[in-house]
Enzyme design. Structure first.
Site, PDB file in Angstrom:
ATOM      1  N   TYR A 142       0.843  -1.231   0.029  1.00  0.00           N
ATOM      2  CA  TYR A 142       0.079   0.111   0.156  1.00  0.00           C
ATOM      3  C   TYR A 142       1.018   1.074  -0.029  1.00  0.00           C
ATOM      4  CZ  TYR A 142      -3.439   3.333   1.827  1.00  0.00           C
ATOM      5  OH  TYR A 142      -4.398   4.613   1.946  1.00  0.00           O
ATOM      6  N   ASP A 237       9.114   2.636  -0.251  1.00  0.00           N
ATOM      7  CA  ASP A 237       8.125   3.534   0.677  1.00  0.00           C
ATOM      8  C   ASP A 237       8.531   2.996   2.065  1.00  0.00           C
ATOM      9  OD1 ASP A 237       6.063   4.744   1.645  1.00  0.00           O
ATOM     10  OD2 ASP A 237       4.589   3.841   0.263  1.00  0.00           O
ATOM     11  N   LYS A 265       4.285   9.477   8.544  1.00  0.00           N
ATOM     12  CA  LYS A 265       4.090   8.754   9.866  1.00  0.00           C
ATOM     13  C   LYS A 265       5.040   9.334  11.011  1.00  0.00           C
ATOM     14  CE  LYS A 265       0.928   5.421   7.983  1.00  0.00           C
ATOM     15  NZ  LYS A 265       0.851   4.356   7.099  1.00  0.00           N
TER      16      LYS A 265
HETATM   17  C1  LIG Z   1       0.130   4.901   5.453  1.00  0.00           C
HETATM   18  C2  LIG Z   1       1.180   4.455   4.311  1.00  0.00           C
HETATM   19  C3  LIG Z   1       1.188   5.479   3.007  1.00  0.00           C
HETATM   20  C4  LIG Z   1       0.005   6.657   2.914  1.00  0.00           C
HETATM   21  O1  LIG Z   1       0.432   7.688   4.032  1.00  0.00           O
HETATM   22  P1  LIG Z   1      -0.883   8.934   4.355  1.00  0.00           P
HETATM   23  O2  LIG Z   1      -0.145   9.600   5.166  1.00  0.00           O
HETATM   24  O3  LIG Z   1      -2.007   7.778   5.008  1.00  0.00           O
HETATM   25  O4  LIG Z   1      -1.359   9.246   3.052  1.00  0.00           O
HETATM   26  C5  LIG Z   1       2.121   5.348   2.271  1.00  0.00           C
HETATM   27  N1  LIG Z   1       2.691   4.326   2.230  1.00  0.00           N
HETATM   28  C6  LIG Z   1       2.832   3.402   3.312  1.00  0.00           C
HETATM   29  C7  LIG Z   1       3.972   2.195   3.355  1.00  0.00           C
HETATM   30  C8  LIG Z   1       2.274   3.530   4.375  1.00  0.00           C
HETATM   31  O5  LIG Z   1       2.029   2.755   5.456  1.00  0.00           O
END
Ligand SMILES: *Cc1c(COP(=O)(O)O)cnc(C)c1O
Length: 426
Positions: A142, A237, A265
């Site tokens: 994701y 990511d 995050k």
């Molecule tokens: C949470 C997450 C996102 C998206 O971040 P948001 O701040 O919710 O837009 C993208 N990549 C990874 C791996 C994530 O865990």
């Protein structure tokens, strides 16, 4: 007195499904979402005054615990100096310097306001840099809600059985090639069938949105080599794994250096922040230096930068990650022990402060295995844990999170709760 039920009914009258992020709606586990009144340290309190040991951590950011005085003071101090300027502030440089110091290949940083924005912008940068259109992602990974990335996605998209969203035009989705995590042949095949067309491979180096799935030995190294051989960029990511699986993120654990990294995050400490980092030669294709347009009214917001900096102060304290490892060992060891005792198909693992709990006899190594969990049994287990005062992410395909302020007794209470919840949900 306020109740979760009446607050949820009220929310449903004005908010779609009563929530502002789909996974909060408890669709995967049933029942009523808890409305959180406040959070402090390792705990959440709902509007009914019930306390929970928190293993959601706001889905990742709260690695230093909730409402940490150091972070709250930094936010208060920043707020008194103005909420947003739309002009540069020095906190942006300070946070970027911290990131550059920990991630050796990162020479330039661009801040955004969310993980979604950072992955979307990273894709645009990779396409602009290579002059190619196709991207490769992995099923079950994701990367936020950008159109190109909502194809066979993990997290909430997966929990709802709609990994590929309606509303994404075929003409967009067509450029997203999907490979299988931990299956390097599936990636090699895409490079063979799309010669000189793939701009980048984006991957969660430690996958945390199909529950926690560890990269198998050699997988990330092989990805690095394929990208190099074919002139594609490798994007890690690390929105979830950065500053959580180790101080230097997943790349510190696997010794593979990506071209671009995306963050979110933890670097916002609970405020909306995302970032893209990489070498100057790639990053300077972003506007205003280069032709790849990227901007945001609230990007590098001073309050968000202050919260991120204060959080990074806390994780930089000696022993912080050692403490997380010890907590993780205690928790995972305890959960695996009660599962064996009960003869239950339940297993757990952790990497730093990122953990996975599975209704499987042992941790899954690929996406397909994560899909074989008994969903009905998870619902019963989930609600039994909630009744016990333990707040886990409400889906069997989500990883869970703990913080540096969880105590040994919080962990022991959680294990005892799991023992009873297993018995109640057998
Ligand atoms: C949470 C997450 C996102 C998206 O971040 P948001 O701040 O919710 O837009 C993208 N990549 C990874 C791996 C994530 O865990």
């Amino acid at each position: 007195m306020a109740s979760n039920t009446t607050e949820f009914a009220r929310a449903c009258r004005v908010l779609v499904g009563g929530v502002n992020s789909a996974v909060r709606a408890f669709r995967a586990v049933g029942g009523t979402p808890r409305f959180i009144d406040r959070a402090e340290g390792a705990y959440l309190w709902d509007v009914e005054g019930k306390r929970y040991i928190d293993y959601l951590g706001s889905w990742g950011p709260m690695i230093a615990g909730h409402a940490h005085p150091h972070v709250v003071e930094a936010v208060e101090r920043a707020a008194r100096r103005g909420l947003s300027f739309g002009a540069p502030n020095v906190l942006e440089s300070e946070l970027a310097e911290r990131i550059c110091a920990l991630f050796a290949q990162v020479e330039r940083v661009r801040f955004t306001s969310s993980g979604t924005e950072s992955t979307m912008s990273a894709l645009r940068l990779a396409r602009g840099f290579t002059g190619r259109d196709e991207i490769v992602k992995f099923e079950g990974c994701y990367h936020g809600t950008g159109d190109s990335l909502l194809v066979k996605a993990g997290s909430g998209a997966l929990a709802f059985g709609t990994p590929s969203s309606a509303g994404v035009p075929d003409s967009v989705a067509r450029h997203t090639l999907v490979a299988t995590f931990n299956d390097i042949d599936s990636v090699a095949e895409l490079f063979d069938t799309h010669p000189n067309a793939i701009a980048c491979v984006i991957v969660e180096p430690i996958a945390g949105n199909m529950n926690l799935v560890m990269p198998q030995p050699g997988f990330l190294e092989a990805l690095r080599k394929l990208c190099d051989d074919h002139g594609a960029l490798l994007i890690f990511d690390e929105v979830m794994s950065g500053f959580r699986v180790a101080h230097g993120g997943a790349q510190a654990r696997c010794d593979v250096v990506p071209d671009l990294v995306t963050f979110g995050k933890v670097i916002g400490g609970g405020m909306p922040v995302g970032a893209i980092g990489g070498p100057a030669r790639i990053m300077e294709r972003f506007s205003p230096m280069g032709p790849v347009y990227q901007a945001g009214t609230l990007s590098g917001n001073p309050i968000a930068m202050a919260a991120g900096l204060a959080t990074l102060d806390l994780v930089a304290q000696p022993g912080f990650y050692e403490r997380l490892e010890a907590l993780g060992e205690r928790l995972v060891g305890g959960l695996n022990h009660v599962a064996r005792e009960a003869g239950a198909a339940l297993s757990a693992q952790h990497v730093g402060a990122l953990a996975g709990l599975y209704l499987l006899p042992s941790p899954p190594t690929d996406f397909a295995q994560t899909q074989t969990q008994d969903v009905e049994r998870f619902k019963r287990f989930y609600h039994a844990m909630l009744d016990e005062g333990v707040y886990l992410p409400p889906s069997p395909v989500e990883a869970f999170f703990f913080s540096g302020v969880h105590t040994d007794s919080d962990i022991d209470a959680t294990i005892a709760a799991a023992r009873r919840a297993l018995a109640a949900s057998a």
